[in-house]
Design an enzyme around this catalytic site. Structure first.
Site, PDB file in Angstrom:
ATOM      1  CB  CYS A   7     -57.861  38.857  17.883  1.00  0.00           C
ATOM      2  SG  CYS A   7     -57.666  40.135  16.621  1.00  0.00           S
ATOM      3  CG  ASP A  30     -52.034  26.189   9.162  1.00  0.00           C
ATOM      4  OD1 ASP A  30     -52.316  27.226   8.545  1.00  0.00           O
ATOM      5  OD2 ASP A  30     -52.861  25.264   9.360  1.00  0.00           O
ATOM      6  CG  HIS A  46     -58.519  42.345  13.401  1.00  0.00           C
ATOM      7  ND1 HIS A  46     -58.728  40.984  13.467  1.00  0.00           N
ATOM      8  CD2 HIS A  46     -59.389  42.818  12.485  1.00  0.00           C
ATOM      9  CE1 HIS A  46     -59.697  40.660  12.627  1.00  0.00           C
ATOM     10  NE2 HIS A  46     -60.116  41.767  12.019  1.00  0.00           N
ATOM     11  CG  ASN A  86     -54.892  31.951   0.702  1.00  0.00           C
ATOM     12  OD1 ASN A  86     -54.436  31.859  -0.433  1.00  0.00           O
ATOM     13  ND2 ASN A  86     -54.773  30.991   1.605  1.00  0.00           N
ATOM     14  N   GLY A  92     -59.686  31.190  -0.975  1.00  0.00           N
ATOM     15  CA  GLY A  92     -59.869  30.261   0.141  1.00  0.00           C
ATOM     16  C   GLY A  92     -59.536  30.857   1.496  1.00  0.00           C
ATOM     17  CB  THR A  94     -60.785  29.869   6.368  1.00  0.00           C
ATOM     18  OG1 THR A  94     -59.439  29.671   6.816  1.00  0.00           O
ATOM     19  CG2 THR A  94     -61.059  28.998   5.160  1.00  0.00           C
ATOM     20  CG  HIS A  97     -55.924  38.742  12.278  1.00  0.00           C
ATOM     21  ND1 HIS A  97     -56.162  39.212  13.562  1.00  0.00           N
ATOM     22  CD2 HIS A  97     -54.633  39.036  12.012  1.00  0.00           C
ATOM     23  CE1 HIS A  97     -55.055  39.780  14.037  1.00  0.00           C
ATOM     24  NE2 HIS A  97     -54.108  39.669  13.119  1.00  0.00           N
ATOM     25  CG  HIS A  99     -53.378  34.445   7.776  1.00  0.00           C
ATOM     26  ND1 HIS A  99     -54.673  34.932   7.788  1.00  0.00           N
ATOM     27  CD2 HIS A  99     -53.397  33.319   7.024  1.00  0.00           C
ATOM     28  CE1 HIS A  99     -55.441  34.119   7.082  1.00  0.00           C
ATOM     29  NE2 HIS A  99     -54.694  33.132   6.592  1.00  0.00           N
ATOM     30  CG  HIS A 101     -50.724  30.421   4.505  1.00  0.00           C
ATOM     31  ND1 HIS A 101     -51.327  29.411   5.212  1.00  0.00           N
ATOM     32  CD2 HIS A 101     -51.720  31.280   4.160  1.00  0.00           C
ATOM     33  CE1 HIS A 101     -52.635  29.643   5.279  1.00  0.00           C
ATOM     34  NE2 HIS A 101     -52.894  30.771   4.650  1.00  0.00           N
TER      35      HIS A 101
HETATM   36  P1  AMP Z   1     -56.487  30.994   5.161  1.00  0.00           P
HETATM   37  O1  AMP Z   1     -57.202  29.873   4.471  1.00  0.00           O
HETATM   38  O2  AMP Z   1     -55.466  31.677   4.308  1.00  0.00           O
HETATM   39  O3  AMP Z   1     -57.462  31.967   5.812  1.00  0.00           O
HETATM   40  O4  AMP Z   1     -55.662  30.308   6.305  1.00  0.00           O
HETATM   41  C1  AMP Z   1     -56.095  30.142   7.610  1.00  0.00           C
HETATM   42  C2  AMP Z   1     -55.208  29.099   8.213  1.00  0.00           C
HETATM   43  O5  AMP Z   1     -55.358  29.156   9.626  1.00  0.00           O
HETATM   44  C3  AMP Z   1     -55.514  27.667   7.783  1.00  0.00           C
HETATM   45  O6  AMP Z   1     -54.376  27.104   7.142  1.00  0.00           O
HETATM   46  C4  AMP Z   1     -55.873  26.965   9.102  1.00  0.00           C
HETATM   47  O7  AMP Z   1     -55.381  25.640   9.144  1.00  0.00           O
HETATM   48  C5  AMP Z   1     -55.180  27.855  10.126  1.00  0.00           C
HETATM   49  N1  AMP Z   1     -55.753  27.831  11.461  1.00  0.00           N
HETATM   50  C6  AMP Z   1     -57.045  27.981  11.805  1.00  0.00           C
HETATM   51  N2  AMP Z   1     -57.177  27.923  13.146  1.00  0.00           N
HETATM   52  C7  AMP Z   1     -55.944  27.744  13.659  1.00  0.00           C
HETATM   53  C8  AMP Z   1     -55.415  27.610  14.983  1.00  0.00           C
HETATM   54  N3  AMP Z   1     -56.193  27.635  16.050  1.00  0.00           N
HETATM   55  N4  AMP Z   1     -54.068  27.423  15.124  1.00  0.00           N
HETATM   56  C9  AMP Z   1     -53.270  27.378  14.044  1.00  0.00           C
HETATM   57  N5  AMP Z   1     -53.710  27.515  12.771  1.00  0.00           N
HETATM   58  C10 AMP Z   1     -55.021  27.682  12.578  1.00  0.00           C
END
Ligand code: AMP
Length: 110
Positions: A7, A30, A46, A86, A92, A94, A97, A99, A101
């Site tokens: 966000c 990423d 969101h 994910n 995994g 993290t 929000h 997204h 990949h």
């Molecule tokens: P996930 O593990 O599916 O939740 O993916 C989250 C992704 O967000 C990871 O691949 C991180 O490398 C990426 N990520 C986290 N913070 C940032 C950021 N500030 N800019 C770009 N990517 C980010």
């Protein structure tokens, strides 16, 4: 959403390497790429999980995929790409929000 890093990126409060933006989604690089080209495709609205998708959100995800299909060749993914979403701890996730990949730019292993 307070304290949601995506966000904050959408709001322009945290910088990102943006490759595409429209009224309902953002695509940016990423920060820790797992492939030569690793983009994140994020809805501006969101919500945390794929399983949160009601009809409206599912339609939004469909439009996001459509736009990826219309623009991927501009992003270095012309030879193919993988879409990953994910959900939850075992996958995994993290950032809570939703997204997608987008991975490519080279031959991908499993
Ligand atoms: P996930 O593990 O599916 O939740 O993916 C989250 C992704 O967000 C990871 O691949 C991180 O490398 C990426 N990520 C986290 N913070 C940032 C950021 N500030 N800019 C770009 N990517 C980010």
């Amino acid at each position: 959403m307070d304290n949601c890093i995506f966000c904050k990126i959408i709001a322009g409060e945290i910088p990102s390497a943006k490759v595409y933006e429209d009224e309902e989604m953002l695509v940016f690089r990423d920060i820790e790429p797992k492939a030569k080209v690793h983009l994140l495709c994020v809805p501006k609205a969101h919500f945390a999980y794929l399983s949160d998708a009601d009809e409206e959100k599912a339609a939004l995800i469909g439009r996001m995929l459509q736009k990826v299909g219309a623009h991927y060749h501009e992003w270095g993914l012309e030879a193919g790409y993988r879409v990953v979403i994910n959900q939850g701890e075992n996958a995994g996730q993290t950032v809570m929000h939703l997204h997608m990949h987008l991975l490519g730019g080279e031959t991908l292993g499993w």
